[in-house]
Write an enzyme that holds these catalytic residues in place. Structure first.
Site, PDB file in Angstrom:
ATOM      1  N   ARG A  59       0.848  -1.196   0.000  1.00  0.00           N
ATOM      2  CA  ARG A  59       0.000   0.000   0.000  1.00  0.00           C
ATOM      3  C   ARG A  59       0.886   1.248   0.000  1.00  0.00           C
ATOM      4  NH1 ARG A  59      -3.445  -2.817  -1.520  1.00  0.00           N
ATOM      5  NH2 ARG A  59      -5.472  -3.280  -0.574  1.00  0.00           N
TER       6      ARG A  59
ATOM      7  N   HIS B 274      -1.107   0.158  -9.730  1.00  0.00           N
ATOM      8  CA  HIS B 274      -1.779  -0.783  -8.816  1.00  0.00           C
ATOM      9  C   HIS B 274      -2.346  -1.990  -9.582  1.00  0.00           C
ATOM     10  CE1 HIS B 274      -3.997  -1.129  -4.717  1.00  0.00           C
ATOM     11  NE2 HIS B 274      -3.815  -2.325  -5.246  1.00  0.00           N
TER      12      HIS B 274
HETATM   13  P1  NDP Z   1      -1.565 -11.540   5.094  1.00  0.00           P
HETATM   14  O1  NDP Z   1      -2.455 -10.958   6.143  1.00  0.00           O
HETATM   15  O2  NDP Z   1      -1.757 -12.954   4.688  1.00  0.00           O
HETATM   16  O3  NDP Z   1      -0.034 -11.392   5.558  1.00  0.00           O
HETATM   17  C1  NDP Z   1       0.458 -10.289   6.231  1.00  0.00           C
HETATM   18  C2  NDP Z   1       1.856 -10.581   6.730  1.00  0.00           C
HETATM   19  O4  NDP Z   1       2.400  -9.376   7.292  1.00  0.00           O
HETATM   20  C3  NDP Z   1       1.888 -11.628   7.854  1.00  0.00           C
HETATM   21  O5  NDP Z   1       2.997 -12.464   7.679  1.00  0.00           O
HETATM   22  C4  NDP Z   1       2.054 -10.790   9.119  1.00  0.00           C
HETATM   23  O6  NDP Z   1       2.765 -11.444  10.162  1.00  0.00           O
HETATM   24  C5  NDP Z   1       2.910  -9.650   8.590  1.00  0.00           C
HETATM   25  N1  NDP Z   1       2.763  -8.455   9.433  1.00  0.00           N
HETATM   26  C6  NDP Z   1       1.647  -7.749   9.709  1.00  0.00           C
HETATM   27  N2  NDP Z   1       1.917  -6.707  10.524  1.00  0.00           N
HETATM   28  C7  NDP Z   1       3.247  -6.757  10.765  1.00  0.00           C
HETATM   29  C8  NDP Z   1       4.137  -5.964  11.543  1.00  0.00           C
HETATM   30  N3  NDP Z   1       3.703  -4.903  12.251  1.00  0.00           N
HETATM   31  N4  NDP Z   1       5.443  -6.337  11.569  1.00  0.00           N
HETATM   32  C9  NDP Z   1       5.880  -7.421  10.897  1.00  0.00           C
HETATM   33  N5  NDP Z   1       5.088  -8.204  10.128  1.00  0.00           N
HETATM   34  C10 NDP Z   1       3.798  -7.888  10.068  1.00  0.00           C
HETATM   35  O7  NDP Z   1      -1.667 -10.558   3.828  1.00  0.00           O
HETATM   36  P2  NDP Z   1      -1.503 -10.924   2.279  1.00  0.00           P
HETATM   37  O8  NDP Z   1      -0.187 -11.590   2.104  1.00  0.00           O
HETATM   38  O9  NDP Z   1      -2.703 -11.625   1.774  1.00  0.00           O
HETATM   39  O10 NDP Z   1      -1.500  -9.452   1.634  1.00  0.00           O
HETATM   40  C11 NDP Z   1      -0.570  -8.477   1.996  1.00  0.00           C
HETATM   41  C12 NDP Z   1      -0.968  -7.113   1.430  1.00  0.00           C
HETATM   42  O11 NDP Z   1      -0.684  -7.056   0.037  1.00  0.00           O
HETATM   43  C13 NDP Z   1      -2.454  -6.760   1.493  1.00  0.00           C
HETATM   44  O12 NDP Z   1      -2.817  -6.298   2.783  1.00  0.00           O
HETATM   45  C14 NDP Z   1      -2.587  -5.683   0.422  1.00  0.00           C
HETATM   46  O13 NDP Z   1      -2.413  -4.413   1.016  1.00  0.00           O
HETATM   47  C15 NDP Z   1      -1.430  -5.970  -0.530  1.00  0.00           C
HETATM   48  N6  NDP Z   1      -1.905  -6.360  -1.870  1.00  0.00           N
HETATM   49  C16 NDP Z   1      -1.537  -5.591  -2.957  1.00  0.00           C
HETATM   50  C17 NDP Z   1      -1.927  -5.959  -4.226  1.00  0.00           C
HETATM   51  C18 NDP Z   1      -1.501  -5.166  -5.419  1.00  0.00           C
HETATM   52  O14 NDP Z   1      -1.994  -5.406  -6.534  1.00  0.00           O
HETATM   53  N7  NDP Z   1      -0.571  -4.251  -5.301  1.00  0.00           N
HETATM   54  C19 NDP Z   1      -2.758  -7.145  -4.465  1.00  0.00           C
HETATM   55  C20 NDP Z   1      -3.070  -7.883  -3.276  1.00  0.00           C
HETATM   56  C21 NDP Z   1      -2.651  -7.500  -2.036  1.00  0.00           C
HETATM   57  P3  NDP Z   1       2.147 -12.743  10.903  1.00  0.00           P
HETATM   58  O15 NDP Z   1       2.121 -13.824   9.847  1.00  0.00           O
HETATM   59  O16 NDP Z   1       3.122 -13.037  11.981  1.00  0.00           O
HETATM   60  O17 NDP Z   1       0.770 -12.338  11.347  1.00  0.00           O
HETATM   61  C1  OXD Z   2      -5.771  -6.146  -2.879  1.00  0.00           C
HETATM   62  C2  OXD Z   2      -5.318  -5.251  -3.934  1.00  0.00           C
HETATM   63  O1  OXD Z   2      -5.685  -5.815  -1.700  1.00  0.00           O
HETATM   64  O2  OXD Z   2      -5.645  -5.493  -5.123  1.00  0.00           O
HETATM   65  O3  OXD Z   2      -6.227  -7.269  -3.220  1.00  0.00           O
HETATM   66  O4  OXD Z   2      -4.598  -4.298  -3.653  1.00  0.00           O
END
Ligand code: NDP
Ligand code: OXD
Length: 309
Positions: free
Chosen positions: A224, A272
């Site tokens: 993001r 994006h």
């Molecule tokens: P998940 O919720 O599956 O994974 C999030 C990861 O981040 C987890 O491993 C979590 O740790 C870690 N995390 C969260 N907070 C912290 C912190 N404060 N410090 C360290 N690690 C942290 O999310 P996804 O993998 O499904 O998606 C990630 C992001 O990707 C989405 O939220 C979205 O914003 C973005 N996205 C962007 C897209 C694009 O087209 N650009 C498309 C899809 C998604 P733990 O496992 O220990 O909880």
């Molecule tokens: C998502 C994205 O969060 O597309 O899936 O950014």
């Protein structure tokens, strides 16, 4: 019981058509048409207009059309008891992985610089890097980060990760928590941000973090725009500490016309599109949760309200 689809982009029609085709027995409305608000129990949303969810007195679940839910949490008026779900989908994860791999290879082999050279008709060979020289550090080892780690390892990269909790991923060392953040950063030649946007992660890509990265590291933000402090990135690229950046997400989208990222030679921007929810793949999980809601069963892929992801 009924479903409303709320999204302000041009895709609203295709999502409705596909949902109706897969579930002709369910009443499904676009928020733009006349619809009985008291019947709505599930709202499927993507960047919904502010405060709109208040209009549905019998809402029982809010489903994000994507993996991220930060835009839902922006609406402070959503009652605590309403569960929020998100997309967890192998197609989404595979697409993200391919996109990040493309950005990394393009950086290693200077492809963006050659495109700029080509437009100037400049024949200018540059030194390139090899996969075997690179350690990729992934911030966020969730559904997307883990799949990326596995794919990069298959392609010969050394991979390390960082999350809040420890993880067992074959051939990838995963660091956990703030106490292990700096050691993780100091080993990352390419840093990929795949964190959710929460209070803890807002502005995490800042000058304090960039300073910990090895010289000439490359930063990729596909999570993001709110994770990045734009001026700090520009400072660390312009002072030569960072080699450049690949950015898919921004504070304001579309990126404003006057923003310096547009014309920076060391910044690759994309609109994006790293990984876009696939209608065919996501609809079954939305409908499965709707049916579970109807039957009073626990929902899949719910978000932890306290953690914010
Ligand atoms: P998940 O919720 O599956 O994974 C999030 C990861 O981040 C987890 O491993 C979590 O740790 C870690 N995390 C969260 N907070 C912290 C912190 N404060 N410090 C360290 N690690 C942290 O999310 P996804 O993998 O499904 O998606 C990630 C992001 O990707 C989405 O939220 C979205 O914003 C973005 N996205 C962007 C897209 C694009 O087209 N650009 C498309 C899809 C998604 P733990 O496992 O220990 O909880
Ligand atoms: C998502 C994205 O969060 O597309 O899936 O950014």
């Amino acid at each position: 019981m009924a479903i409303v689809i709320i999204r302000q982009d041009r895709k609203i029609g295709s999502w409705k058509k596909a949902l109706v085709a897969k579930a002709p027995d369910i009443s499904i409305y676009s928020y733009l048409e006349e619809h009985p608000k008291e019947e709505i129990t599930l709202a499927c949303v993507w960047k919904q207009p502010a405060d709109i969810l208040k209009q549905y007195p019998n809402l029982k679940c809010i489903a994000s059309f994507g993996a991220g839910v930060d835009f839902i949490f922006k609406d402070q008026s959503i009652p605590e008891h309403i569960p929020i779900t998100r997309v967890v989908d192998p197609v989404l994860a595979g697409d993200m992985s391919e996109f990040v791999l493309a950005l990394i290879l393009s950086f290693l082999k200077n492809l963006n610089s050659y495109k700029t050279d080509q437009l100037k008709k400049a024949w200018y060979p540059r030194e390139y890097k090899r996969i075997s020289d690179i350690t990729v550090g992934i911030m966020g080892m969730g559904a997307l980060g883990e799949e990326l780690a596995v794919d990069l390892i298959k392609n010969g990269f050394k991979v390390i990760g960082w999350a809040t909790s420890p993880k067992e991923i074959p051939e990838a060392e995963v660091y956990a928590g703030n106490s292990e953040k700096n050691i993780f950063l100091s080993r990352s030649n390419i840093l990929v941000c795949l964190l959710p946007l929460t209070q803890q992660t807002t502005g995490i890509l800042n000058n304090k973090l960039f300073k910990e990265l090895p010289k000439q590291s490359y930063v990729i933000n596909v999570a993001r725009g709110g994770h990045l402090v734009d001026e700090d990135l520009l400072e660390y690229i312009n002072n030569g500490h960072l080699a450049g950046a690949g950015l898919d997400v921004f504070h304001e989208e579309p990126l404003p016309f006057e923003h310096p990222f547009w014309t920076h030679p060391k910044i690759q921007i994309t609109p994006h599109v790293a990984s876009v929810s696939d209608i065919e793949s996501v609809i079954p999980q939305l409908l499965e949760n709707y049916r579970k809601l109807t039957e009073g069963k626990p929902l899949n892929n719910t978000v932890n309200r306290e953690k914010g992801y």
